[in-house]
Design a protein around this motif. Structure first.
Motif, mmCIF file in Angstrom:
data_model
loop_
_atom_site.group_PDB
_atom_site.id
_atom_site.type_symbol
_atom_site.label_atom_id
_atom_site.label_comp_id
_atom_site.label_asym_id
_atom_site.label_seq_id
_atom_site.Cartn_x
_atom_site.Cartn_y
_atom_site.Cartn_z
ATOM 1 N N ALA A 106 0.806 -1.226 0.000
ATOM 2 C CA ALA A 106 0.000 0.000 0.000
ATOM 3 C C ALA A 106 0.838 1.273 0.000
ATOM 4 C CB ALA A 106 -0.920 0.017 1.222
ATOM 5 N N SER A 107 2.090 1.200 0.356
ATOM 6 C CA SER A 107 2.885 2.420 0.502
ATOM 7 C C SER A 107 3.297 3.012 -0.844
ATOM 8 C CB SER A 107 4.140 2.154 1.336
ATOM 9 O OG SER A 107 5.109 1.493 0.574
ATOM 10 N N TYR A 108 3.420 4.299 -0.861
ATOM 11 C CA TYR A 108 3.901 5.013 -2.053
ATOM 12 C C TYR A 108 5.291 4.508 -2.423
ATOM 13 C CZ TYR A 108 5.859 8.681 -4.943
ATOM 14 O OH TYR A 108 6.489 9.358 -5.949
ATOM 15 N N MET A 111 5.011 1.356 -4.443
ATOM 16 C CA MET A 111 4.517 1.644 -5.792
ATOM 17 C C MET A 111 5.594 2.313 -6.634
ATOM 18 S SD MET A 111 0.549 2.701 -5.240
ATOM 19 C CE MET A 111 0.629 3.538 -3.669
ATOM 20 N N ARG A 112 6.351 3.205 -6.022
ATOM 21 C CA ARG A 112 7.420 3.902 -6.743
ATOM 22 C C ARG A 112 8.505 2.925 -7.191
ATOM 23 N NH1 ARG A 112 12.237 6.435 -5.869
ATOM 24 N NH2 ARG A 112 12.588 8.300 -7.101
ATOM 25 N N PHE A 117 10.928 -0.201 -11.645
ATOM 26 C CA PHE A 117 11.232 -1.527 -12.192
ATOM 27 C C PHE A 117 10.558 -1.716 -13.545
ATOM 28 C CE2 PHE A 117 9.708 -5.866 -12.860
ATOM 29 C CZ PHE A 117 10.919 -6.535 -12.962
ATOM 30 N N TYR A 118 9.255 -1.413 -13.642
ATOM 31 C CA TYR A 118 8.536 -1.633 -14.901
ATOM 32 C C TYR A 118 8.989 -0.686 -15.999
ATOM 33 C CZ TYR A 118 5.639 -5.057 -12.597
ATOM 34 O OH TYR A 118 5.214 -6.165 -11.938
ATOM 35 N N ARG A 119 9.332 0.532 -15.654
ATOM 36 C CA ARG A 119 9.894 1.439 -16.668
ATOM 37 C C ARG A 119 11.195 0.879 -17.226
ATOM 38 N NH1 ARG A 119 9.417 7.491 -14.230
ATOM 39 N NH2 ARG A 119 7.284 7.871 -14.867
ATOM 40 N N THR A 120 12.032 0.370 -16.348
ATOM 41 C CA THR A 120 13.303 -0.212 -16.766
ATOM 42 C C THR A 120 13.064 -1.433 -17.648
ATOM 43 O OG1 THR A 120 14.310 0.549 -14.713
ATOM 44 C CG2 THR A 120 15.499 -1.156 -15.919
ATOM 45 N N GLU A 121 12.096 -2.273 -17.277
ATOM 46 C CA GLU A 121 11.784 -3.453 -18.079
ATOM 47 C C GLU A 121 11.253 -3.067 -19.457
ATOM 48 O OE1 GLU A 121 12.097 -7.063 -17.524
ATOM 49 O OE2 GLU A 121 13.610 -5.938 -16.411
ATOM 50 N N GLY A 137 5.104 10.669 -12.802
ATOM 51 C CA GLY A 137 5.420 9.481 -12.027
ATOM 52 C C GLY A 137 4.389 8.385 -12.168
ATOM 53 N N TRP A 138 3.177 8.720 -12.576
ATOM 54 C CA TRP A 138 2.132 7.711 -12.679
ATOM 55 C C TRP A 138 1.779 7.401 -14.121
ATOM 56 C CZ3 TRP A 138 1.586 5.075 -8.554
ATOM 57 C CH2 TRP A 138 1.836 5.679 -7.342
ATOM 58 N N SER A 139 2.464 7.987 -15.094
ATOM 59 C CA SER A 139 2.088 7.783 -16.486
ATOM 60 C C SER A 139 2.283 6.348 -16.943
ATOM 61 C CB SER A 139 2.843 8.747 -17.391
ATOM 62 O OG SER A 139 4.224 8.491 -17.295
ATOM 63 N N LEU A 140 3.071 5.561 -16.235
ATOM 64 C CA LEU A 140 3.241 4.166 -16.612
ATOM 65 C C LEU A 140 1.899 3.454 -16.650
ATOM 66 C CD1 LEU A 140 5.155 1.813 -17.194
ATOM 67 C CD2 LEU A 140 5.162 1.351 -14.768
ATOM 68 N N LEU A 141 0.976 3.894 -15.839
ATOM 69 C CA LEU A 141 -0.326 3.258 -15.803
ATOM 70 C C LEU A 141 -1.109 3.484 -17.082
ATOM 71 C CD1 LEU A 141 -1.279 4.192 -12.145
ATOM 72 C CD2 LEU A 141 -0.311 2.054 -12.977
ATOM 73 N N THR A 142 -0.690 4.425 -17.928
ATOM 74 C CA THR A 142 -1.426 4.725 -19.156
ATOM 75 C C THR A 142 -0.746 4.118 -20.385
ATOM 76 O OG1 THR A 142 -0.236 6.785 -19.526
ATOM 77 C CG2 THR A 142 -2.236 6.890 -18.190
ATOM 78 N N ILE A 143 0.284 3.339 -20.223
ATOM 79 C CA ILE A 143 0.984 2.756 -21.374
ATOM 80 C C ILE A 143 0.069 1.758 -22.072
ATOM 81 C CG2 ILE A 143 2.881 1.238 -22.059
ATOM 82 C CD1 ILE A 143 4.552 2.603 -19.952
ATOM 83 N N ASP A 144 -0.019 1.864 -23.386
ATOM 84 C CA ASP A 144 -0.821 0.969 -24.206
ATOM 85 C C ASP A 144 0.095 -0.120 -24.760
ATOM 86 O OD1 ASP A 144 -2.529 -0.298 -25.884
ATOM 87 O OD2 ASP A 144 -2.922 1.437 -27.149
#
Length: 147
Positions: A106-108, A111-112, A117-121, A137-144
């Protein structure tokens, strides 16, 4: 840290990631374990008297340590106030582990770390980083991923 009490009460009424009646002991000397309705909403752990609708209190789950105390209990301490320990007693080992895992996630901070990690991947796999990924910082959630 300052909070708007009305906004916290409103947040406490939102759907929770996890909720249960747990035994809870506060950090003060002489506190005893009492049954509390405990709700995890985003990165706040709200606790209520079992017969009331408004929270008795809330813990912001940032810069904290969650530790198993025994098979059915865990504690939360905060890095800047290590002497203040909140103890929670669960009904089973499984419930205890589920609460520990949920609170950690649950902690920021958690999530950070996942975001990085996912950006690097994505960069490793595609060789590309979208401009919006660099801006927010949250734009990864919008990647198509279909493109």
């Amino acid at each position: 840290m300052r909070f708007n009490e009305k906004e916290l009460i409103s947040l406490s009424r939102q759907p929770s990631e996890r909720a249960a009646e747990l035994g809870m002991r506060g950090p003060k000397k002489g506190d005893v374990v009492k049954k509390r309705l405990v709700k995890l909403v985003v990165n706040f752990l709200f606790y209520f008297r079992t017969d009331e609708e408004e929270p008795q209190g809330a813990l912001l789950l940032e810069q904290c340590r969650v530790e198993r105390e025994d098979s059915q209990a865990f504690s939360i301490t905060f890095l800047d106030e290590a002497e203040r320990k909140y103890l929670f007693e669960c009904d089973s080992q499984e419930q205890c582990q589920e609460w520990i895992d949920s609170i950690i996630k649950a902690s920021y901070e958690f999530m950070r770390k996942n975001l990085i990690f996912y950006r690097t991947e994505i960069h490793r796999l595609t060789g590309k980083v979208r401009q919006t990924d660099l801006l927010s910082g949250w734009s990864l959630l919008t990647i198509d991923f279909t493109k």
